[in-house]
Design a protein around this motif. Structure first.
Motif, PDB file in Angstrom:
ATOM      1  N   ILE A  17       0.867  -1.139   0.112  1.00  0.00           N
ATOM      2  CA  ILE A  17       0.073  -0.064   0.076  1.00  0.00           C
ATOM      3  C   ILE A  17       0.873   1.198   0.018  1.00  0.00           C
ATOM      4  N   ASP A  18       0.670   2.149  -0.924  1.00  0.00           N
ATOM      5  CA  ASP A  18       1.496   3.414  -0.863  1.00  0.00           C
ATOM      6  C   ASP A  18       0.904   4.403   0.212  1.00  0.00           C
ATOM      7  N   LEU A  19       1.591   5.571   0.275  1.00  0.00           N
ATOM      8  CA  LEU A  19       1.211   6.727   1.210  1.00  0.00           C
ATOM      9  C   LEU A  19      -0.117   7.408   0.752  1.00  0.00           C
ATOM     10  N   ALA A  20       0.060   7.478  -0.582  1.00  0.00           N
ATOM     11  CA  ALA A  20      -1.435   8.168  -1.133  1.00  0.00           C
ATOM     12  C   ALA A  20      -2.541   7.379  -0.577  1.00  0.00           C
ATOM     13  N   LYS A  21      -2.866   6.181  -0.573  1.00  0.00           N
ATOM     14  CA  LYS A  21      -3.846   5.322  -0.210  1.00  0.00           C
ATOM     15  C   LYS A  21      -4.154   5.620   1.326  1.00  0.00           C
ATOM     16  N   ILE A  22      -2.833   5.528   1.963  1.00  0.00           N
ATOM     17  CA  ILE A  22      -3.180   5.696   3.362  1.00  0.00           C
ATOM     18  C   ILE A  22      -3.695   7.121   3.843  1.00  0.00           C
ATOM     19  N   GLU A  23      -3.164   7.967   3.172  1.00  0.00           N
ATOM     20  CA  GLU A  23      -3.698   9.341   3.444  1.00  0.00           C
ATOM     21  C   GLU A  23      -5.198   9.656   3.055  1.00  0.00           C
ATOM     22  N   ASP A  24      -5.505   8.958   1.856  1.00  0.00           N
ATOM     23  CA  ASP A  24      -6.989   8.736   1.508  1.00  0.00           C
ATOM     24  C   ASP A  24      -8.099   7.989   2.623  1.00  0.00           C
ATOM     25  N   LYS A  25      -7.471   6.983   3.060  1.00  0.00           N
ATOM     26  CA  LYS A  25      -8.324   6.221   4.303  1.00  0.00           C
ATOM     27  C   LYS A  25      -8.284   7.215   5.327  1.00  0.00           C
ATOM     28  N   VAL A  26      -7.299   7.816   5.893  1.00  0.00           N
ATOM     29  CA  VAL A  26      -7.212   8.745   6.977  1.00  0.00           C
ATOM     30  C   VAL A  26      -7.958   9.849   6.606  1.00  0.00           C
ATOM     31  N   ALA A  27      -8.082  10.307   5.610  1.00  0.00           N
ATOM     32  CA  ALA A  27      -9.004  11.516   5.513  1.00  0.00           C
ATOM     33  C   ALA A  27     -10.501  11.182   5.386  1.00  0.00           C
ATOM     34  N   LYS A  28     -10.844  10.024   4.868  1.00  0.00           N
ATOM     35  CA  LYS A  28     -12.320   9.685   5.115  1.00  0.00           C
ATOM     36  C   LYS A  28     -12.708   9.535   6.484  1.00  0.00           C
ATOM     37  N   GLU A  29     -12.015   8.859   7.310  1.00  0.00           N
ATOM     38  CA  GLU A  29     -12.573   8.385   8.580  1.00  0.00           C
ATOM     39  C   GLU A  29     -11.574   9.105   9.755  1.00  0.00           C
ATOM     40  N   GLU A  30     -12.116   9.440  10.755  1.00  0.00           N
ATOM     41  CA  GLU A  30     -11.516  10.084  12.186  1.00  0.00           C
ATOM     42  C   GLU A  30     -10.367   9.059  12.617  1.00  0.00           C
ATOM     43  N   SER A  31     -10.484   7.865  12.734  1.00  0.00           N
ATOM     44  CA  SER A  31      -9.902   6.742  13.348  1.00  0.00           C
ATOM     45  C   SER A  31      -9.827   5.683  12.271  1.00  0.00           C
ATOM     46  N   VAL A  32      -8.464   5.531  12.043  1.00  0.00           N
ATOM     47  CA  VAL A  32      -8.161   4.284  11.129  1.00  0.00           C
ATOM     48  C   VAL A  32      -7.008   3.346  11.669  1.00  0.00           C
ATOM     49  N   ILE A  33      -7.043   2.021  11.819  1.00  0.00           N
ATOM     50  CA  ILE A  33      -6.092   1.051  12.065  1.00  0.00           C
ATOM     51  C   ILE A  33      -5.736   0.306  11.007  1.00  0.00           C
ATOM     52  N   PHE A  34      -4.385   0.038  10.828  1.00  0.00           N
ATOM     53  CA  PHE A  34      -3.691  -0.620   9.873  1.00  0.00           C
ATOM     54  C   PHE A  34      -2.973  -1.786  10.344  1.00  0.00           C
ATOM     55  N   TYR A  35      -2.549  -2.756   9.805  1.00  0.00           N
ATOM     56  CA  TYR A  35      -1.922  -3.703  10.222  1.00  0.00           C
ATOM     57  C   TYR A  35      -0.766  -3.977   9.253  1.00  0.00           C
ATOM     58  N   PHE A  36       0.319  -3.957   9.379  1.00  0.00           N
ATOM     59  CA  PHE A  36       1.572  -3.869   8.818  1.00  0.00           C
ATOM     60  C   PHE A  36       2.457  -5.083   9.025  1.00  0.00           C
ATOM     61  N   ASP A  37       3.026  -5.509   7.816  1.00  0.00           N
ATOM     62  CA  ASP A  37       3.788  -6.942   7.861  1.00  0.00           C
ATOM     63  C   ASP A  37       4.991  -6.655   8.819  1.00  0.00           C
ATOM     64  N   ARG A  38       5.778  -7.834   9.001  1.00  0.00           N
ATOM     65  CA  ARG A  38       6.969  -7.626   9.798  1.00  0.00           C
ATOM     66  C   ARG A  38       8.154  -7.255   9.059  1.00  0.00           C
ATOM     67  N   GLU A  39       7.872  -7.566   7.587  1.00  0.00           N
ATOM     68  CA  GLU A  39       8.891  -7.299   6.552  1.00  0.00           C
ATOM     69  C   GLU A  39       9.234  -5.737   6.633  1.00  0.00           C
TER      70      GLU A  39
END
Length: 81
Positions: A17-39
Motif C-alpha cells: 500500500i502506498d502513502l497516497a492510499k493511506i492518506e486517503d483512508k485517514v482523510a475519510k475516517e476519524e480513526s483508522v487502524i492498519f496492520y503492517f507486515d513484519r517485513e
C-alpha cells in the motif's frame, strides 16, 4: 513510500500500500487502524509516524505477537484526527 500490509495467510506474500492510499483512508475516517507486515523496516514506520504527526494527527504503533516464534508478529498502527 510503499509499505506492506499484514499477511492474511502465513504462506502468502504481503500486499503493498502506498502513502497516497493511506492518506486517503485517514482523510475519510476519524480513526483508522492498519496492520503492517513484519517485513517493513522500523525506519519506514517511524517516517510514516513523522508524516502524520506533522499533519497534527495522533499516531500509535504497537508490535502484535500472534504466535510463539520470534517472527510471529506484525505492527498495529492507529491514526486518529
Amino acid at each position: 513510500m510503499d509499505l506492506k500490509l499484514a499477511r492474511t495467510d502465513l504462506d502468502a506474500k504481503p500486499k503493498k500500500i502506498d502513502l497516497a492510499k493511506i492518506e486517503d483512508k485517514v482523510a475519510k475516517e476519524e480513526s483508522v487502524i492498519f496492520y503492517f507486515d513484519r517485513e517493513n523496516s522500523h525506519k519506514d514506520l517511524l517516517a510514516l509516524q513523522d508524516h502524520f504527526e506533522e499533519q497534527g494527527k495522533s499516531f500509535y504503533m504497537n508490535e502484535v505477537k500472534y504466535g510463539l516464534s520470534d517472527n510471529d508478529y506484525m505492527y498495529q498502527v492507529h491514526i486518529m484526527s
